[in-house]
Design a protein around this motif. Sequence first.
Motif, PDB file in Angstrom:
ATOM      1  N   ARG A 100      91.134 132.977 -16.738  1.00 19.97           N
ATOM      2  CA  ARG A 100      91.433 132.687 -18.139  1.00 19.97           C
ATOM      3  C   ARG A 100      92.913 132.334 -18.246  1.00 19.97           C
ATOM      4  O   ARG A 100      93.673 132.656 -17.330  1.00 19.97           O
ATOM      5  CB  ARG A 100      91.129 133.910 -19.008  1.00 19.97           C
ATOM      6  N   GLY A 113      96.456 132.625 -18.215  1.00 17.55           N
ATOM      7  CA  GLY A 113      97.376 133.716 -17.941  1.00 17.55           C
ATOM      8  C   GLY A 113      96.812 134.875 -17.143  1.00 17.55           C
ATOM      9  O   GLY A 113      97.554 135.762 -16.754  1.00 17.55           O
ATOM     10  N   TRP A 114      95.504 134.868 -16.877  1.00 17.57           N
ATOM     11  CA  TRP A 114      94.890 136.015 -16.189  1.00 17.57           C
ATOM     12  C   TRP A 114      93.802 135.584 -15.218  1.00 17.57           C
ATOM     13  O   TRP A 114      93.040 134.653 -15.482  1.00 17.57           O
ATOM     14  CB  TRP A 114      94.237 136.969 -17.197  1.00 17.57           C
ATOM     15  N   GLU A 115      93.697 136.321 -14.117  1.00 20.53           N
ATOM     16  CA  GLU A 115      92.532 136.295 -13.235  1.00 20.53           C
ATOM     17  C   GLU A 115      91.861 137.656 -13.391  1.00 20.53           C
ATOM     18  O   GLU A 115      92.550 138.681 -13.499  1.00 20.53           O
ATOM     19  CB  GLU A 115      92.958 136.080 -11.785  1.00 20.53           C
ATOM     20  N   HIS A 116      90.537 137.680 -13.404  1.00 21.17           N
ATOM     21  CA  HIS A 116      89.813 138.911 -13.729  1.00 21.17           C
ATOM     22  C   HIS A 116      88.498 138.968 -12.970  1.00 21.17           C
ATOM     23  O   HIS A 116      87.815 137.959 -12.833  1.00 21.17           O
ATOM     24  CB  HIS A 116      89.537 138.948 -15.234  1.00 21.17           C
ATOM     25  N   VAL A 118      97.116 143.546  -7.661  1.00 20.35           N
ATOM     26  CA  VAL A 118      96.233 143.453  -8.825  1.00 20.35           C
ATOM     27  C   VAL A 118      96.175 144.835  -9.459  1.00 20.35           C
ATOM     28  O   VAL A 118      96.571 145.827  -8.840  1.00 20.35           O
ATOM     29  CB  VAL A 118      94.817 142.929  -8.471  1.00 20.35           C
ATOM     30  N   TRP A 135      92.502 143.061 -12.505  1.00 18.21           N
ATOM     31  CA  TRP A 135      93.229 142.014 -13.237  1.00 18.21           C
ATOM     32  C   TRP A 135      94.456 141.592 -12.456  1.00 18.21           C
ATOM     33  O   TRP A 135      95.094 142.403 -11.788  1.00 18.21           O
ATOM     34  CB  TRP A 135      93.713 142.559 -14.579  1.00 18.21           C
ATOM     35  N   ARG A 136      94.818 140.304 -12.598  1.00 20.93           N
ATOM     36  CA  ARG A 136      96.096 139.820 -12.082  1.00 20.93           C
ATOM     37  C   ARG A 136      96.660 138.816 -13.075  1.00 20.93           C
ATOM     38  O   ARG A 136      96.038 137.784 -13.342  1.00 20.93           O
ATOM     39  CB  ARG A 136      95.955 139.153 -10.719  1.00 20.93           C
ATOM     40  N   PRO A 137      97.828 139.120 -13.641  1.00 18.99           N
ATOM     41  CA  PRO A 137      98.455 138.130 -14.513  1.00 18.99           C
ATOM     42  C   PRO A 137      98.981 136.979 -13.652  1.00 18.99           C
ATOM     43  O   PRO A 137      99.453 137.196 -12.542  1.00 18.99           O
ATOM     44  CB  PRO A 137      99.600 138.894 -15.179  1.00 18.99           C
ATOM     45  N   THR A 138      98.868 135.751 -14.160  1.00 13.72           N
ATOM     46  CA  THR A 138      99.287 134.590 -13.377  1.00 13.72           C
ATOM     47  C   THR A 138     100.670 134.087 -13.754  1.00 13.72           C
ATOM     48  O   THR A 138     101.210 133.220 -13.078  1.00 13.72           O
ATOM     49  CB  THR A 138      98.271 133.439 -13.533  1.00 13.72           C
ATOM     50  N   ARG A 139     101.242 134.621 -14.818  1.00 17.83           N
ATOM     51  CA  ARG A 139     102.541 134.126 -15.284  1.00 17.83           C
ATOM     52  C   ARG A 139     103.672 135.129 -15.129  1.00 17.83           C
ATOM     53  O   ARG A 139     104.781 134.896 -15.600  1.00 17.83           O
ATOM     54  CB  ARG A 139     102.437 133.705 -16.749  1.00 17.83           C
ATOM     55  N   ILE A 189     103.600 141.743 -11.370  1.00 23.75           N
ATOM     56  CA  ILE A 189     103.247 143.099 -11.782  1.00 23.75           C
ATOM     57  C   ILE A 189     104.319 144.062 -11.267  1.00 23.75           C
ATOM     58  O   ILE A 189     104.584 144.110 -10.064  1.00 23.75           O
ATOM     59  CB  ILE A 189     101.877 143.510 -11.218  1.00 23.75           C
TER      60      ILE A 189
END
Length: 139
Positions: free
Chosen positions: A48, A50-53, A82, A103-107, A110
């Motif tokens: 999605r 900004g996010w990978e899930h 993640v 979850w992993r934010p792409t922008r 972490i």
Amino acid sequence: MRKQIVERLEAGRVRDGRFATAPGSGPSGLFFVQGPCGCQLKIIGFVRPGWEHVSVSTPRRSPNWDEMCLVKDLFWDQEECVIQLHPPRSQYVNNSRYCLHLWRPTRQVIPMPPAAFVGIVGLGPSDAAILFAQISAVS
């Protein structure tokens, strides 16, 4: 090694029916993969903005640590971080009793605590068990 992991994930991709995705669609789709503890894992992957899930579930219990580690390695590289989130209770969404999420934010990166905050760096589980047994014997 990464090629074998991708092949394992692709072998579990649902290719027919309502939730089908085409081979080679990357991490998005519905997958059924045999877990390391003998239980089949149902995995749903989404990318999605900004996010990978991924969501991970089993038929009778929540996934365990080894199963979540397998899924992490199926979808991300070993050195990527993640997260599992524990949001405020007011923001809980619970559509499945036995489902956990990664979850992993792409922008953004972490933030992680120093490894020494987690445990004794370089000490394996067997040595840690001996050390903790010695500490318990003192008290």
